[in-house]
Motif scaffolding. Structure first.
Motif, PDB file in Angstrom:
ATOM      1  N   UNK A  50      29.439  18.886  98.860  1.00 12.90           N
ATOM      2  CA  UNK A  50      29.268  18.325 100.187  1.00 12.90           C
ATOM      3  C   UNK A  50      30.062  19.157 101.194  1.00 12.90           C
ATOM      4  N   UNK A  51      29.969  18.769 102.454  1.00 17.00           N
ATOM      5  CA  UNK A  51      30.605  19.547 103.518  1.00 17.00           C
ATOM      6  C   UNK A  51      32.106  19.675 103.310  1.00 17.00           C
ATOM      7  N   UNK A  82      26.987  18.025 109.991  1.00 18.89           N
ATOM      8  CA  UNK A  82      26.532  17.516 108.690  1.00 18.89           C
ATOM      9  C   UNK A  82      27.735  16.998 107.903  1.00 18.89           C
ATOM     10  N   UNK A  83      28.457  16.024 108.452  1.00 15.99           N
ATOM     11  CA  UNK A  83      29.673  15.532 107.794  1.00 15.99           C
ATOM     12  C   UNK A  83      29.342  14.820 106.489  1.00 15.99           C
ATOM     13  N   UNK A  84      30.366  14.611 105.669  1.00  9.38           N
ATOM     14  CA  UNK A  84      30.176  13.818 104.458  1.00  9.38           C
ATOM     15  C   UNK A  84      29.707  12.411 104.801  1.00  9.38           C
ATOM     16  N   UNK A  85      30.226  11.871 105.901  1.00 12.99           N
ATOM     17  CA  UNK A  85      29.893  10.511 106.328  1.00 12.99           C
ATOM     18  C   UNK A  85      30.212  10.380 107.808  1.00 12.99           C
ATOM     19  N   UNK A  88      34.980   8.181 106.835  1.00 14.55           N
ATOM     20  CA  UNK A  88      36.039   8.885 107.546  1.00 14.55           C
ATOM     21  C   UNK A  88      35.635  10.316 107.907  1.00 14.55           C
ATOM     22  N   UNK A  89      36.433  10.931 108.750  1.00 14.42           N
ATOM     23  CA  UNK A  89      36.169  12.308 109.164  1.00 14.42           C
ATOM     24  C   UNK A  89      36.235  13.246 107.968  1.00 14.42           C
ATOM     25  N   UNK A  90      35.355  14.221 107.963  1.00 17.30           N
ATOM     26  CA  UNK A  90      35.393  15.254 106.927  1.00 17.30           C
ATOM     27  C   UNK A  90      36.743  15.973 106.950  1.00 17.30           C
ATOM     28  N   UNK A  91      37.314  16.159 108.137  1.00 20.74           N
ATOM     29  CA  UNK A  91      38.615  16.815 108.259  1.00 20.74           C
ATOM     30  C   UNK A  91      39.706  16.041 107.524  1.00 20.74           C
ATOM     31  N   UNK A  92      39.623  14.695 107.549  1.00 20.94           N
ATOM     32  CA  UNK A  92      40.612  13.877 106.841  1.00 20.94           C
ATOM     33  C   UNK A  92      40.498  14.074 105.330  1.00 20.94           C
ATOM     34  N   UNK A  93      39.272  14.278 104.845  1.00 23.79           N
ATOM     35  CA  UNK A  93      39.075  14.547 103.413  1.00 23.79           C
ATOM     36  C   UNK A  93      39.680  15.892 103.047  1.00 23.79           C
TER      37      UNK A  93
END
Length: 326
Positions: A50-51, A82-85, A88-93
């Motif tokens: 994923x992203x 195209x974020x994971x969701x 939460x933010x992709x950046x937080x992941x």
């Protein structure tokens, strides 16, 4: 004035390579048509990634290149459409994955101009004097948003990630100038739209629409508005096109890059190009081309970065990378 420098630059492309011939088995197209219209020969698709996975790989590369512990990063911005969701933010992941415990992290959405907007935003945080280092990553898994019956869009796009570390500098600044803009237009390019609720019912659930672009309108936008924007930006900063050592535009397709080169009366050799081998990777194209140029040993004194995409969003940044790596 607080000076900033770019201390690391890296990119990542997924292993899976998809050729034009493979796409011709899914839709009414051909290698000849795709190459003649776009210049694209192949692209990479993220399979079982994923992203955030792509962005994490770039983050790890950046830390290794800069010889930094993740705890030294104050801010992580991920530019993506195209974020994971949605949350939460992709950046937080990514922050969690690299254990950047002292950073705050968020996503930024400006489509193919995303890296320009994200880098401009990060520069302001560093310029404030309150933060020392920012990690700016563009990451896209465009393949998961494609309608593979739509050859006007699906043949263009690929997946990937790339980014930089920006930090406060005691020397000369690498960040010379910027200009960013938006024209509110929701129809020329859109992706992932969620319709409003029509009724309260047990069978309601969110649905996203696939990526769509009006190719002719995009072409007109770039050849008219974006070309005019670049000319004005350079003139406002006393820079002639011939002063530029390297030009990196959004990697929309080869024909549009050729049009911009013609408009600037510059040889195409001054342009960094990866769209032919990686496809249109949305906001990733610019930082990926930057990483590739720096990896080849180029240290350009005047670099023009120009992004443009849905929004309609567009903007340019002028960099001095003559001291990169010093």
């Amino acid at each position: 004035m607080t000076a900033v420098k770019i201390t690391a630059s890296a990119g990542y492309l997924p292993e899976k390579v998809v050729t034009n011939d493979e796409l011709s088995q899914l839709m009414d197209t051909s290698d000849e048509w795709i190459v003649s219209h776009t210049g694209i020969k192949k692209r990479h698709y993220a399979i079982a990634e994923n992203t955030s996975d792509l962005a994490t790989k770039v983050a790890q590369k950046l830390l290794q290149q800069a010889k930094l512990a993740a705890t030294k990063i104050d801010l992580i911005i991920v530019s993506t459409i195209t974020p994971d969701a949605l949350t939460p933010a992709t950046a937080a992941i990514v922050q969690k994955n690299i254990q950047a415990s002292n950073a705050f992290a968020y996503d930024l959405s400006a489509a193919c101009a995303g890296f320009i907007f994200a880098l401009a935003t990060a520069e302001k945080f560093i310029h404030s004097g309150m933060y020392q280092r920012a990690m700016v990553i563009s990451a896209e898994t465009n393949s998961k948003m494609m309608d593979f019956t739509d050859r006007t869009s699906a043949v263009f796009f690929g997946d990937g990630a790339a980014g930089v570390i920006l930090e406060k500098s005691a020397g000369n600044t690498a960040y010379l100038a910027e200009k960013i803009a938006t024209q509110g237009n929701t129809e020329v390019i859109h992706s992932g739209r969620v319709a409003p609720l029509q009724k309260v019912a047990a069978d309601n659930y969110p649905q996203l629409d696939a990526f769509y672009q009006d190719g002719r309108a995009v072409y007109n936008f770039v050849t008219n508005d974006v070309n005019a924007h670049i000319a004005e930006f350079l003139a406002d900063n006393g820079v002639k096109p011939t002063d530029l050592d390297l030009v990196i535009t959004h990697q929309a397709n080869l024909r549009l890059i050729e049009n911009i080169a013609q408009h600037l009366a510059l040889d195409i050799d001054k342009f960094a190009i990866n769209v032919t081998e990686a496809g249109n990777t949305s906001s990733v194209g610019i930082p990926l081309a930057l990483a590739q140029a720096l990896e080849q040993g180029k240290r350009p004194k005047k670099v023009l970065l120009t992004g443009f995409g849905a929004g309609l969003a567009y903007g340019s940044i002028l960099l001095d990378l003559s001291e990169f790596g010093k």
